[in-house]
Design a protein around this motif. Sequence first.
Motif, PDB file in Angstrom:
ATOM      1  N   CYS A   1      -4.945   7.748  -0.268  1.00 13.60           N
ATOM      2  CA  CYS A   1      -5.085   6.532  -1.099  1.00 13.60           C
ATOM      3  C   CYS A   1      -6.242   5.666  -0.587  1.00 13.60           C
ATOM      4  CB  CYS A   1      -3.780   5.745  -1.145  1.00 13.60           C
ATOM      5  SG  CYS A   1      -3.707   4.543  -2.499  1.00 13.60           S
ATOM      6  N   ARG A   2      -7.323   6.333  -0.286  1.00 16.97           N
ATOM      7  CA  ARG A   2      -8.540   5.616   0.126  1.00 16.97           C
ATOM      8  C   ARG A   2      -9.768   6.506  -0.061  1.00 16.97           C
ATOM      9  NH1 ARG A   2      -6.297   6.568   5.529  1.00 16.97           N
ATOM     10  NH2 ARG A   2      -7.600   8.100   6.620  1.00 16.97           N
TER      11      ARG A   2
ATOM     12  N   ASP B   1       0.810  -1.216   0.000  1.00 10.21           N
ATOM     13  CA  ASP B   1       0.000   0.000   0.000  1.00 10.21           C
ATOM     14  C   ASP B   1       0.847   1.272   0.000  1.00 10.21           C
ATOM     15  OD1 ASP B   1      -2.347  -1.442  -0.039  1.00 10.21           O
ATOM     16  OD2 ASP B   1      -2.589  -1.416   2.151  1.00 10.21           O
ATOM     17  N   LYS B   2       2.091   1.181   0.435  1.00  9.45           N
ATOM     18  CA  LYS B   2       2.964   2.361   0.442  1.00  9.45           C
ATOM     19  C   LYS B   2       3.419   2.731  -0.968  1.00  9.45           C
ATOM     20  CE  LYS B   2       6.215   0.873   3.164  1.00  9.45           C
ATOM     21  NZ  LYS B   2       5.987  -0.457   3.698  1.00  9.45           N
TER      22      LYS B   2
ATOM     23  N   TRP C   1       3.008   3.609  -4.760  1.00  8.25           N
ATOM     24  CA  TRP C   1       2.028   4.174  -5.680  1.00  8.25           C
ATOM     25  C   TRP C   1       2.486   4.073  -7.131  1.00  8.25           C
ATOM     26  CZ3 TRP C   1       0.452   9.474  -3.027  1.00  8.25           C
ATOM     27  CH2 TRP C   1      -0.154   9.196  -1.797  1.00  8.25           C
TER      28      TRP C   1
END
Length: 267
Positions: free
Chosen positions: A266-267, A47-48, A50
């Motif tokens: 990012c959500r 998730d870190k 991109w």
Amino acid sequence: MPFDTIGYEVAGHTATITLDRPDALNALSPHMITELRAAYAEAEADDKVWLLIVTANGRAFCTGADVKAIPGDGKVIDERPYLSTYEQWEAPQEGTPPFRTMTKPILVAINGICCGAGLDWVTTGDIVIASDRATFFDPHVSIGLVAGREVVRLARVLPRTVALRMALMGKHERMSAQRAYELGMVTEVVEHERLLERANEIADVLNSNAPLAVRGTRLAIVKGLEVPLHEAEMLAESFRERVTRTADALEGPRAFVEKRSPDWQCR
């Protein structure tokens, strides 16, 4: 996880994969292909991360499959038993990023000789830049092999006659980085010493944008190219509507009104 034939490093929101068999001109061995697939999966799941950068060490980016590893029976090289996995029934992908299924964009920085399967990064990467020392060609017909998916993909990127010329001339003619830029095969030519620096500059710009919006936009284009225009428009709209339901879609307009930089989650 540790890798033997590639480098993998995460800095900020960017993962950098470096092809690291310079003595073999970064030719793709079965083990290297396995490591690349693991690195792509690791970056996509993190998730870190991109964005991914793919580049290489040495005077070549990638010279295609390692000829020494190609078996005499002509079977596609793989560490798994022959035809034991689904991907072995598909067109060979070798080092190709899983561009059809992954969401995160890939920026490719071509540092030198790029030929054969090395061209797959050029045709499937999202943004491709090249060192002024980079050269491009496809050697298959010069070593008695049919040029397969590599040039089929090239024919979707280059004018038909240019793709045919590269495929049929084989190793006897190379395209310069400048010519590749003029034809739209790469988007920028950079002084060799600044290649990775420039790749990271572009990565920083992309990562300043909303990551989910970037992914949705990328998917809309990549998936849309495979279907008729109207279906592509509808697909893009479905991605747009999904992203409007995210926190980042609210943060962007709010930051604009408040005259500050957005804080993407990012959500």
